[in-house]
Design a protein around this motif. Structure first.
Motif, PDB file in Angstrom:
ATOM      1  N   ALA A  32       0.815  -1.218   0.000  1.00  0.00           N
ATOM      2  CA  ALA A  32       0.000   0.000   0.000  1.00  0.00           C
ATOM      3  C   ALA A  32       0.849   1.269   0.000  1.00  0.00           C
ATOM      4  CB  ALA A  32      -0.926   0.010   1.212  1.00  0.00           C
ATOM      5  N   SER A  33       2.121   1.158   0.325  1.00  0.00           N
ATOM      6  CA  SER A  33       2.991   2.333   0.411  1.00  0.00           C
ATOM      7  C   SER A  33       3.398   2.819  -0.978  1.00  0.00           C
ATOM      8  CB  SER A  33       4.250   1.996   1.219  1.00  0.00           C
ATOM      9  OG  SER A  33       5.154   3.068   1.176  1.00  0.00           O
ATOM     10  N   PRO A  34       3.133   4.102  -1.301  1.00  0.00           N
ATOM     11  CA  PRO A  34       3.497   4.606  -2.621  1.00  0.00           C
ATOM     12  C   PRO A  34       5.015   4.787  -2.796  1.00  0.00           C
ATOM     13  CG  PRO A  34       2.543   6.352  -1.297  1.00  0.00           C
ATOM     14  CD  PRO A  34       2.422   5.094  -0.504  1.00  0.00           C
ATOM     15  N   ASP A  35       5.758   4.929  -1.698  1.00  0.00           N
ATOM     16  CA  ASP A  35       7.221   5.127  -1.799  1.00  0.00           C
ATOM     17  C   ASP A  35       7.991   3.875  -1.398  1.00  0.00           C
ATOM     18  OD1 ASP A  35       5.919   7.567  -1.551  1.00  0.00           O
ATOM     19  OD2 ASP A  35       6.988   8.156   0.222  1.00  0.00           O
ATOM     20  N   ARG A  36       7.386   2.735  -1.538  1.00  0.00           N
ATOM     21  CA  ARG A  36       8.051   1.523  -1.073  1.00  0.00           C
ATOM     22  C   ARG A  36       9.334   1.253  -1.865  1.00  0.00           C
ATOM     23  NH1 ARG A  36       3.628  -1.398  -4.189  1.00  0.00           N
ATOM     24  NH2 ARG A  36       4.782  -2.372  -5.876  1.00  0.00           N
ATOM     25  N   PRO A  37      10.349   0.716  -1.171  1.00  0.00           N
ATOM     26  CA  PRO A  37      11.557   0.313  -1.898  1.00  0.00           C
ATOM     27  C   PRO A  37      11.250  -0.914  -2.757  1.00  0.00           C
ATOM     28  CG  PRO A  37      11.712  -0.330   0.398  1.00  0.00           C
ATOM     29  CD  PRO A  37      10.451   0.473   0.260  1.00  0.00           C
ATOM     30  N   VAL A  38      11.995  -1.091  -3.821  1.00  0.00           N
ATOM     31  CA  VAL A  38      11.751  -2.184  -4.758  1.00  0.00           C
ATOM     32  C   VAL A  38      12.527  -3.421  -4.315  1.00  0.00           C
ATOM     33  CG1 VAL A  38      12.033  -2.948  -7.150  1.00  0.00           C
ATOM     34  CG2 VAL A  38      11.319  -0.605  -6.660  1.00  0.00           C
ATOM     35  N   LEU A  39      11.819  -4.512  -4.112  1.00  0.00           N
ATOM     36  CA  LEU A  39      12.462  -5.767  -3.750  1.00  0.00           C
ATOM     37  C   LEU A  39      13.208  -6.326  -4.956  1.00  0.00           C
ATOM     38  CD1 LEU A  39      13.011  -8.074  -1.765  1.00  0.00           C
ATOM     39  CD2 LEU A  39      10.836  -9.091  -2.493  1.00  0.00           C
ATOM     40  N   GLY A  40      12.561  -6.366  -6.080  1.00  0.00           N
ATOM     41  CA  GLY A  40      13.174  -6.886  -7.304  1.00  0.00           C
ATOM     42  C   GLY A  40      12.290  -6.578  -8.490  1.00  0.00           C
ATOM     43  N   GLN A  41      12.894  -6.311  -9.624  1.00  0.00           N
ATOM     44  CA  GLN A  41      12.138  -5.949 -10.825  1.00  0.00           C
ATOM     45  C   GLN A  41      11.175  -7.057 -11.238  1.00  0.00           C
ATOM     46  OE1 GLN A  41      12.199  -2.841 -12.167  1.00  0.00           O
ATOM     47  NE2 GLN A  41      10.412  -3.582 -13.288  1.00  0.00           N
ATOM     48  N   ALA A  42      11.544  -8.297 -11.001  1.00  0.00           N
ATOM     49  CA  ALA A  42      10.660  -9.415 -11.367  1.00  0.00           C
ATOM     50  C   ALA A  42       9.308  -9.299 -10.677  1.00  0.00           C
ATOM     51  CB  ALA A  42      11.319 -10.742 -11.015  1.00  0.00           C
ATOM     52  N   PHE A  43       9.284  -8.765  -9.462  1.00  0.00           N
ATOM     53  CA  PHE A  43       8.017  -8.583  -8.758  1.00  0.00           C
ATOM     54  C   PHE A  43       7.271  -7.365  -9.277  1.00  0.00           C
ATOM     55  CE2 PHE A  43      10.653 -10.771  -5.482  1.00  0.00           C
ATOM     56  CZ  PHE A  43       9.919 -11.942  -5.434  1.00  0.00           C
ATOM     57  N   GLU A  44       7.987  -6.319  -9.625  1.00  0.00           N
ATOM     58  CA  GLU A  44       7.353  -5.071 -10.069  1.00  0.00           C
ATOM     59  C   GLU A  44       6.629  -5.242 -11.400  1.00  0.00           C
ATOM     60  OE1 GLU A  44       7.204  -2.158  -8.164  1.00  0.00           O
ATOM     61  OE2 GLU A  44       7.985  -3.590  -6.706  1.00  0.00           O
ATOM     62  N   ASP A  45       7.018  -6.223 -12.175  1.00  0.00           N
ATOM     63  CA  ASP A  45       6.386  -6.462 -13.471  1.00  0.00           C
ATOM     64  C   ASP A  45       5.086  -7.254 -13.350  1.00  0.00           C
ATOM     65  OD1 ASP A  45       8.443  -5.117 -14.689  1.00  0.00           O
ATOM     66  OD2 ASP A  45       9.566  -6.924 -15.213  1.00  0.00           O
ATOM     67  N   ARG A  46       4.643  -7.516 -12.119  1.00  0.00           N
ATOM     68  CA  ARG A  46       3.428  -8.314 -11.884  1.00  0.00           C
ATOM     69  C   ARG A  46       2.434  -7.518 -11.044  1.00  0.00           C
ATOM     70  NH1 ARG A  46       5.667 -14.312 -10.537  1.00  0.00           N
ATOM     71  NH2 ARG A  46       7.240 -14.365 -12.141  1.00  0.00           N
ATOM     72  N   VAL A  47       1.200  -7.952 -11.068  1.00  0.00           N
ATOM     73  CA  VAL A  47       0.202  -7.402 -10.162  1.00  0.00           C
ATOM     74  C   VAL A  47       0.416  -8.103  -8.829  1.00  0.00           C
ATOM     75  CG1 VAL A  47      -2.259  -7.179  -9.695  1.00  0.00           C
ATOM     76  CG2 VAL A  47      -1.412  -6.979 -12.046  1.00  0.00           C
ATOM     77  N   LEU A  48       0.694  -7.317  -7.782  1.00  0.00           N
ATOM     78  CA  LEU A  48       1.042  -7.895  -6.484  1.00  0.00           C
ATOM     79  C   LEU A  48      -0.127  -7.822  -5.524  1.00  0.00           C
ATOM     80  CD1 LEU A  48       4.597  -6.350  -6.099  1.00  0.00           C
ATOM     81  CD2 LEU A  48       3.969  -8.596  -6.997  1.00  0.00           C
ATOM     82  N   SER A  49      -0.249  -8.855  -4.701  1.00  0.00           N
ATOM     83  CA  SER A  49      -1.303  -8.928  -3.708  1.00  0.00           C
ATOM     84  C   SER A  49      -0.779  -9.738  -2.532  1.00  0.00           C
ATOM     85  CB  SER A  49      -2.532  -9.607  -4.303  1.00  0.00           C
ATOM     86  OG  SER A  49      -3.415 -10.022  -3.287  1.00  0.00           O
ATOM     87  N   PRO A  50      -1.163  -9.360  -1.293  1.00  0.00           N
ATOM     88  CA  PRO A  50      -0.739 -10.174  -0.154  1.00  0.00           C
ATOM     89  C   PRO A  50      -1.386 -11.567  -0.161  1.00  0.00           C
ATOM     90  CG  PRO A  50      -2.140  -8.368   0.575  1.00  0.00           C
ATOM     91  CD  PRO A  50      -1.903  -8.183  -0.886  1.00  0.00           C
ATOM     92  N   ASP A  51      -2.400 -11.752  -0.999  1.00  0.00           N
ATOM     93  CA  ASP A  51      -3.074 -13.051  -1.094  1.00  0.00           C
ATOM     94  C   ASP A  51      -2.474 -13.958  -2.158  1.00  0.00           C
ATOM     95  OD1 ASP A  51      -4.885 -12.204   0.858  1.00  0.00           O
ATOM     96  OD2 ASP A  51      -6.152 -11.252  -0.652  1.00  0.00           O
ATOM     97  N   GLN A  52      -1.476 -13.455  -2.904  1.00  0.00           N
ATOM     98  CA  GLN A  52      -0.887 -14.234  -3.986  1.00  0.00           C
ATOM     99  C   GLN A  52       0.567 -14.578  -3.645  1.00  0.00           C
ATOM    100  OE1 GLN A  52      -0.774 -12.217  -7.722  1.00  0.00           O
ATOM    101  NE2 GLN A  52       0.186 -13.909  -8.775  1.00  0.00           N
ATOM    102  N   PRO A  53       0.806 -15.788  -3.120  1.00  0.00           N
ATOM    103  CA  PRO A  53       2.181 -16.151  -2.745  1.00  0.00           C
ATOM    104  C   PRO A  53       3.027 -16.521  -3.966  1.00  0.00           C
ATOM    105  CG  PRO A  53       0.702 -17.967  -2.290  1.00  0.00           C
ATOM    106  CD  PRO A  53      -0.155 -16.826  -2.779  1.00  0.00           C
ATOM    107  N   PHE A  54       4.324 -16.339  -3.804  1.00  0.00           N
ATOM    108  CA  PHE A  54       5.314 -16.803  -4.765  1.00  0.00           C
ATOM    109  C   PHE A  54       5.961 -18.017  -4.122  1.00  0.00           C
ATOM    110  CE2 PHE A  54       4.653 -12.400  -5.690  1.00  0.00           C
ATOM    111  CZ  PHE A  54       4.687 -12.330  -7.073  1.00  0.00           C
ATOM    112  N   THR A  55       5.938 -19.152  -4.812  1.00  0.00           N
ATOM    113  CA  THR A  55       6.434 -20.381  -4.200  1.00  0.00           C
ATOM    114  C   THR A  55       7.523 -21.019  -5.047  1.00  0.00           C
ATOM    115  OG1 THR A  55       4.766 -21.737  -5.284  1.00  0.00           O
ATOM    116  CG2 THR A  55       4.217 -20.880  -3.105  1.00  0.00           C
TER     117      THR A  55
END
Length: 167
Positions: A32-55
């Motif tokens: 929800a944070s508009p100024d969040r630091p970027v974990l990785g570009q691979a995540f930024e290229d996707r629609v992210l949700s706390p309900d969608q795990p990466f496994t």
């Protein structure tokens, strides 16, 4: 939860064991944070949700992004030899090296989860043990050391004992 995933002091998400694989889920406040630091570009290229795990997968339990933060080659063999063998050796490595991963990434045992299945080698006591000098992890072909540059005096460079992010 087994571990918190941090960028410096910002909580990004959680790693948790889901059967034979490890799942990473993003923290809702981080997303929800508009100024969040970027974990990785691979995540930024996707629609992210706390309900969608990466496994990971049954054959490679840890999600790829976190596997790439682990050492490779000779350094990986050194780290593996110092850990108790388990079926989730990469998770054990990640927890053991978590405070000293490349860049601003930190993976630390969740302090609010007393039931976490944290290996002995990953405990905070062992991570800070000066008798056990294993304290950094940079992926790549050759061994590297993470150093800390003093922001007030850039002539001062130190090799942190443990748990201090280097640059």
């Amino acid at each position: 939860m087994i571990a918190q995933v941090m960028l410096n002091d910002v909580l990004v998400g959680y790693l948790d064991q889901a059967g034979d694989v490890i799942a990473f889920t993003f923290d809702e406040a981080y997303l929800a944070s508009p100024d969040r630091p970027v974990l990785g570009q691979a995540f930024e290229d996707r629609v992210l949700s706390p309900d969608q795990p990466f496994t990971g997968s049954p054959s490679i339990p840890l999600p790829t992004f976190f596997r790439n933060a682990l050492p490779e080659g000779a350094l990986r063999k050194v780290v593996e030899a110092r850990l108790q063998h388990s079926r989730l050796i990469e998770l054990d490595m990640l927890l053991r090296l978590g405070p000293d991963l490349p860049g601003a990434l930190r993976v630390v045992a969740d302090p609010l989860d007393p039931g976490a299945d944290m290996p002995e080698a990953a405990s905070p006591r062992r991570a800070a043990d000066t008798a056990d000098p294993l304290r950094f992890s940079l992926s790549g072909v050759q061994l590297k050391a993470s150093v800390h540059v003093d922001l007030d005096d850039e002539q001062k460079i130190t090799l942190p004992l443990a748990g201090q992010g280097g640059r």
